[in-house]
Design a protein around this motif. Structure first.
Motif, PDB file in Angstrom:
ATOM      1  N   ASN A 251      39.545  41.626 106.554  1.00 47.82           N
ATOM      2  CA  ASN A 251      38.117  41.526 106.203  1.00 47.82           C
ATOM      3  C   ASN A 251      37.224  41.627 107.439  1.00 47.82           C
ATOM      4  OD1 ASN A 251      38.596  41.291 103.482  1.00 47.82           O
ATOM      5  ND2 ASN A 251      38.565  39.046 103.460  1.00 47.82           N
ATOM      6  N   ARG A 252      37.662  41.024 108.538  1.00 51.17           N
ATOM      7  CA  ARG A 252      36.858  41.101 109.774  1.00 51.17           C
ATOM      8  C   ARG A 252      36.758  42.555 110.239  1.00 51.17           C
ATOM      9  NH1 ARG A 252      39.994  36.656 111.133  1.00 51.17           N
ATOM     10  NH2 ARG A 252      41.217  37.805 112.669  1.00 51.17           N
ATOM     11  N   PHE A 253      37.887  43.264 110.120  1.00 54.80           N
ATOM     12  CA  PHE A 253      37.906  44.683 110.507  1.00 54.80           C
ATOM     13  C   PHE A 253      36.899  45.480 109.668  1.00 54.80           C
ATOM     14  CE2 PHE A 253      39.579  48.965 109.717  1.00 54.80           C
ATOM     15  CZ  PHE A 253      39.680  49.460 111.011  1.00 54.80           C
ATOM     16  N   LEU A 254      36.894  45.227 108.364  1.00 54.06           N
ATOM     17  CA  LEU A 254      35.955  45.959 107.493  1.00 54.06           C
ATOM     18  C   LEU A 254      34.517  45.619 107.867  1.00 54.06           C
ATOM     19  CD1 LEU A 254      37.668  45.713 103.955  1.00 54.06           C
ATOM     20  CD2 LEU A 254      37.794  47.582 105.607  1.00 54.06           C
ATOM     21  N   ARG A 255      34.257  44.335 108.153  1.00 57.50           N
ATOM     22  CA  ARG A 255      32.879  43.930 108.493  1.00 57.50           C
ATOM     23  C   ARG A 255      32.431  44.519 109.822  1.00 57.50           C
ATOM     24  NH1 ARG A 255      31.403  38.107 106.002  1.00 57.50           N
ATOM     25  NH2 ARG A 255      32.403  38.517 104.022  1.00 57.50           N
ATOM     26  N   GLU A 256      33.368  44.516 110.790  1.00 57.01           N
ATOM     27  CA  GLU A 256      32.992  45.032 112.114  1.00 57.01           C
ATOM     28  C   GLU A 256      32.729  46.530 112.101  1.00 57.01           C
ATOM     29  OE1 GLU A 256      36.248  43.616 114.485  1.00 57.01           O
ATOM     30  OE2 GLU A 256      35.565  41.544 114.205  1.00 57.01           O
ATOM     31  N   ASN A 257      33.340  47.213 111.141  1.00 52.59           N
ATOM     32  CA  ASN A 257      33.224  48.674 111.145  1.00 52.59           C
ATOM     33  C   ASN A 257      32.446  49.242 109.968  1.00 52.59           C
ATOM     34  OD1 ASN A 257      34.925  49.511 113.560  1.00 52.59           O
ATOM     35  ND2 ASN A 257      36.279  48.083 112.491  1.00 52.59           N
ATOM     36  N   GLY A 258      31.858  48.367 109.178  1.00 52.91           N
ATOM     37  CA  GLY A 258      31.017  48.816 108.064  1.00 52.91           C
ATOM     38  C   GLY A 258      29.763  47.963 108.016  1.00 52.91           C
TER      39      GLY A 258
END
Ligand code: HEM
Length: 465
Positions: A251-258
């Motif tokens: 989820n952090r990855f998705l937030r950081e990149n979207g």
């Protein structure tokens, strides 16, 4: 669509495999929704182990009525140490493939199971040699799950021949989603001669010998099988990989990149090749289409012919790596010899998009990735080395599978697009391997042979062969 819809008279007429002898799990799709339990057992002595199999054998489902949706069933598979513990004769033991005899943990190097995935970090009893038998109960309803579980339990509880090492419940999450919030178990091979009507887009049926021992495979001949024939015929191998999903990191990855939910969902789709609803990016490139994702007649009906550069479905996404279909690759490979029947099961708390703390990375949730193949060991080693933990086959250098690759060196993920590709840095390992086993899934007659019901006949081929 129910399974009944997929078997017309035509397909039943061309059944060429022995459905009555093959275990149900090989042909029966995972129900939707699904409920169930994996039970891992240790055999205390050969006599007790055989007696346990004798008790269990009448309750193991056959593939004979695979099209009857609605039934629960029990499956059984045995590890190499389990075959030894049962007292299988030496000649027969030696007829099993080397990687199976060594076990998944001992093959860590060939499987590129390093770092976080190293067997020394696995949860016990995986990789310890203690797991001898895996019994799985699979059901379309909660009620039938409990009843079928009770039947299985009666065969081992209070019985001194075996010890229960681990009991793991599993089940579909709301909306039939897995631990990272995706609908799964969509892309499966069609099997020639099984009577299972191929769905649109499934491709030509694959020769039965790729999945079931004793039938011709894609090379035109059957694979070598364990001896005696009674033991090998109609059997297969199961690869089990227990993954823990690092939901917080994902989820952090998705937030950081979207920037917003829309961008995050598109990124989640690019990592897999499908929207979380199951809708394929090839057919729904810009926007999710939940009805498409739900529809088995449409959700797999595509090729990559119109997307050679991966502008819709990135060349390095999970689904395109695992089944490149008609993608033109620099390294020539016959994709049909690397297919798997997947019977994965999700365990633990449902996926939650708001979970972002590092504590959430350690939660007990993930996937028991279970696959069936007559050459499970070599297929997994090939996939792990060439298609999961490398990118050369798609001209992607050292990039790895974004879902199951081991991202040791803080790798990248490339999304081809106009005018310039997007390269995302610092992709993490989102699914960590917590255990694994190779198991042999015997036919129903082999199970009786193992149980010693036919012990005298069993000895003969072993002595001469
Ligand atoms: C936790 C681990 C995994 C997750 C979350 C995951 C998730 C998914 C998802 C969402 C799909 C697309 C929907 C579908 O067709 O089912 C998929 C497809 C697939 N996955 Fe995985 N997967 C995992 C592990 C693996 C592993 C370890 C392998 C192989 C060794 C694998 C092989 C495949 C294959 C063959 C397909 C179908 C591709 C196609 O036919 O188009 N998966 N997976």
């Amino acid at each position: 669509m129910s399974s009944e819809d997929r078997v017309g008279e035509d397909s039943r007429n061309c059944i060429a495999v022995d459905l009555h002898d093959i275990q149900a799990t090989i042909l029966r799709h995972r129900p939707e929704p699904y409920f169930g339990t994996h039970v891992f057992l240790h055999i205390n002595d050969a006599h007790g182990g055989r007696e346990f199999l004798r008790r269990l054998a009448p309750h193991i489902g056959s593939a004979a009525d695979w099209w009857k949706a609605g039934d629960a069933w029990i499956a059984v598979a045995i590890s190499y140490p389990g075959l030894v513990a049962l007292g299988v004769p030496g000649d027969s033991l030696r007829s099993f493939p080397e990687a199976f005899r060594a076990g998944m943990a001992a093959r860590a190097e060939e499987l590129h199971d390093y770092g976080a995935n190293d067997p020394k970090n696995w949860e016990r009893p995986f990789g310890s040699g203690q797991i001898h038998v895996q019994v799985s109960i699979v059901s379309p309803t909660e009620d039938k799950w409990h009843r079928t579980m009770e039947t299985a339990r009666q065969q081992y509880e209070g019985f001194s021949g075996v010890t229960v090492l681990l009991i793991q419940d599993f089940g579909a999450q709301p909306g039939s989603l897995n631990s990272l919030g995706y609908k799964d178990s969509i892309g499966q091979p069609a099997i020639e001669g099984s009577g299972v009507e191929p769905l649109p887009g499934q491709g030509r049926p694959i020769k039965a010998g790729e999945f079931i021992l004793s039938y011709p495979g894609e090379a035109g001949v059957p694979l070598a099988m364990p001896q005696p024939d009674t033991l090998g015929r109609n059997g297969t191998y199961v690869g089990l990989r227990k993954y823990q999903s690092r939901v917080g990191a994902f989820n952090r990855f998705l937030r950081e990149n979207g920037q917003n939910d829309e961008e995050r969902e598109l990124l989640a789709a690019k990592l897999v090749g499908r929207w979380r609803s199951g809708a394929p990016l090839t057919l729904a490139p810009a926007k999710d289409d939940a009805a498409l994702g739900e529809d088995p007649h449409r959700n797999n009906d595509f090729t990559y012919a119109n997307d050679p550069q991966g502008k819709q479905v990135p060349l390095g996404c999970h689904m395109r790596r695992m089944n490149p279909r008609d993608t033109k690759m620099p390294v020539l490979t016959d994709v049909n010899i690397h297919r798997l029947i997947r019977r994965s099961t999700t365990y633990g708390a449902p996926y939650d998009a708001n979970t972002i703390s590092e504590l959430d990375d350690e939660g007990a949730r993930g996937i028991y990735f279970l696959f069936i193949s007559a050459k499970a060991m070599s297929t997994l080693e090939f996939l792990q080395q060439d298609w999961i933990n490398d990118g050369t086959f798609m001209n992607l250098g050292s990039e790895r599978d974004p879902l199951v690759g081991l991202q040791e060196e803080r790798n990248t993920f490339t999304i081809p697009k106009e005018p310039v590709r997007r390269r995302i840095h610092d992709i993490e390992t989102f699914n960590v391997l917590r255990g694994g086993e190779y198991l042999f899934m015997p036919s129903l007659s082999a199970l009786k042979w193992l149980a010693g019901l036919n012990a005298e006949a069993a000895e003969r081929p072993a002595r001469h062969g």
